[in-house]
Motif scaffolding. Structure first.
Motif, PDB file in Angstrom:
ATOM      1  N   PHE A 136       0.837  -1.198   0.000  1.00 22.28           N
ATOM      2  CA  PHE A 136       0.000   0.000   0.000  1.00 22.28           C
ATOM      3  C   PHE A 136       0.873   1.250   0.000  1.00 22.28           C
ATOM      4  O   PHE A 136       1.962   1.261   0.578  1.00 22.28           O
ATOM      5  N   THR A 137       0.352   2.307  -0.619  1.00 22.20           N
ATOM      6  CA  THR A 137       1.010   3.605  -0.674  1.00 22.20           C
ATOM      7  C   THR A 137       0.036   4.663  -0.169  1.00 22.20           C
ATOM      8  O   THR A 137      -1.156   4.629  -0.524  1.00 22.20           O
ATOM      9  N   ILE A 138       0.533   5.597   0.621  1.00 25.84           N
ATOM     10  CA  ILE A 138      -0.302   6.714   1.059  1.00 25.84           C
ATOM     11  C   ILE A 138      -0.576   7.597  -0.148  1.00 25.84           C
ATOM     12  O   ILE A 138       0.357   8.035  -0.830  1.00 25.84           O
ATOM     13  N   VAL A 139      -1.876   7.847  -0.422  1.00 26.26           N
ATOM     14  CA  VAL A 139      -2.240   8.660  -1.589  1.00 26.26           C
ATOM     15  C   VAL A 139      -2.860   9.995  -1.206  1.00 26.26           C
ATOM     16  O   VAL A 139      -2.904  10.908  -2.028  1.00 26.26           O
ATOM     17  N   SER A 140      -3.369  10.122   0.022  1.00 24.21           N
ATOM     18  CA  SER A 140      -3.935  11.406   0.452  1.00 24.21           C
ATOM     19  C   SER A 140      -4.150  11.397   1.957  1.00 24.21           C
ATOM     20  O   SER A 140      -4.017  10.371   2.610  1.00 24.21           O
ATOM     21  N   THR A 141      -4.463  12.584   2.461  1.00 25.57           N
ATOM     22  CA  THR A 141      -4.840  12.715   3.864  1.00 25.57           C
ATOM     23  C   THR A 141      -6.291  13.147   3.931  1.00 25.57           C
ATOM     24  O   THR A 141      -6.843  13.692   2.975  1.00 25.57           O
ATOM     25  N   GLY A 142      -6.897  12.881   5.058  1.00 24.21           N
ATOM     26  CA  GLY A 142      -8.280  13.295   5.278  1.00 24.21           C
ATOM     27  C   GLY A 142      -8.439  13.808   6.695  1.00 24.21           C
ATOM     28  O   GLY A 142      -7.567  13.611   7.541  1.00 24.21           O
ATOM     29  N   PHE A 153      -4.852   8.832   6.918  1.00 22.81           N
ATOM     30  CA  PHE A 153      -4.231   8.680   5.601  1.00 22.81           C
ATOM     31  C   PHE A 153      -5.078   7.686   4.809  1.00 22.81           C
ATOM     32  O   PHE A 153      -5.534   6.677   5.361  1.00 22.81           O
ATOM     33  N   LEU A 154      -5.232   7.959   3.506  1.00 23.28           N
ATOM     34  CA  LEU A 154      -5.837   7.003   2.588  1.00 23.28           C
ATOM     35  C   LEU A 154      -4.696   6.277   1.900  1.00 23.28           C
ATOM     36  O   LEU A 154      -3.793   6.915   1.344  1.00 23.28           O
ATOM     37  N   LEU A 155      -4.716   4.950   1.981  1.00 22.65           N
ATOM     38  CA  LEU A 155      -3.693   4.116   1.356  1.00 22.65           C
ATOM     39  C   LEU A 155      -4.338   3.334   0.228  1.00 22.65           C
ATOM     40  O   LEU A 155      -5.511   2.942   0.322  1.00 22.65           O
ATOM     41  N   ARG A 156      -3.564   3.081  -0.816  1.00 28.34           N
ATOM     42  CA  ARG A 156      -4.091   2.387  -1.992  1.00 28.34           C
ATOM     43  C   ARG A 156      -3.069   1.355  -2.473  1.00 28.34           C
ATOM     44  O   ARG A 156      -1.861   1.578  -2.393  1.00 28.34           O
TER      45      ARG A 156
END
Length: 165
Positions: A136-142, A153-156
């Motif tokens: 998984f990679t962190i793609v954004s924060t919320g 963190f949103l991970l994808r």
């Protein structure tokens, strides 16, 4: 003593195992109390809420009988969301989290979804490292409602949808 079966199985929406999964989640998420703000949504989770998750197209998967691991899966338009993943304390370090994530990837491919997504709290650096090791990679924060700072963190993780994989 033989190794326990580590094959994921789908908890039925009316299954008693929902109670076991809820108990496992509550115990497994206790370490976050006092570490994350706002508190985990697991405190508001009920069996009825878990049933509603199933009725609305989500799935709850478990490993073990009695269960010692579980995860929620929720189809989204471009990914399969993996939430509420828990492994019983004495069973950690045996690849069970990887087994659940691998199973989630299979489900995503079956549903034609190109990725897995999950959220983890900013404060939980050990979760960031664990999911990074699983691809998984962190793609954004919320931010949760009412918070002026990132809270998660949103991970994808991309999924190979080709038939020859």
């Amino acid at each position: 003593m033989t190794d326990p079966d580590k094959t994921p199985w789908l908890i039925p929406s009316d299954g008693f195992a929902l109670y076991d999964a809820l108990a496992l989640l509550r115990v497994s998420f206790q370490f976050m109390d006092g570490r994350i703000d706002p508190p985990s949504s697991v405190h508001r989770l009920t069996v009825e809420g878990m049933q509603a998750h199933c009725y609305s197209g989500g799935e709850i998967w478990a490993i073990g009988r009695p269960l010692f691991a579980c995860m929620f899966l929720t189809p989204k338009s471009d990914s399969l969301y993996l939430g509420k993943l828990a492994v019983k304390e004495g069973m950690r370090g045996q690849g069970i989290c990887r087994t659940l994530v691998d199973h989630a990837a299979i489900r995503a491919a079956e549903l034609g979804l190109p990725a897995l997504e999950l959220e983890t709290r900013v404060e939980l650096a050990e979760n960031h490292r664990a999911f990074s090791r699983l691809g998984f990679t962190i793609v954004s924060t919320g931010s949760h409602d009412g918070y002026g700072r990132p809270t998660d963190f949103l991970l994808r993780k991309s999924i190979n949808l080709s038939a020859d994989s």
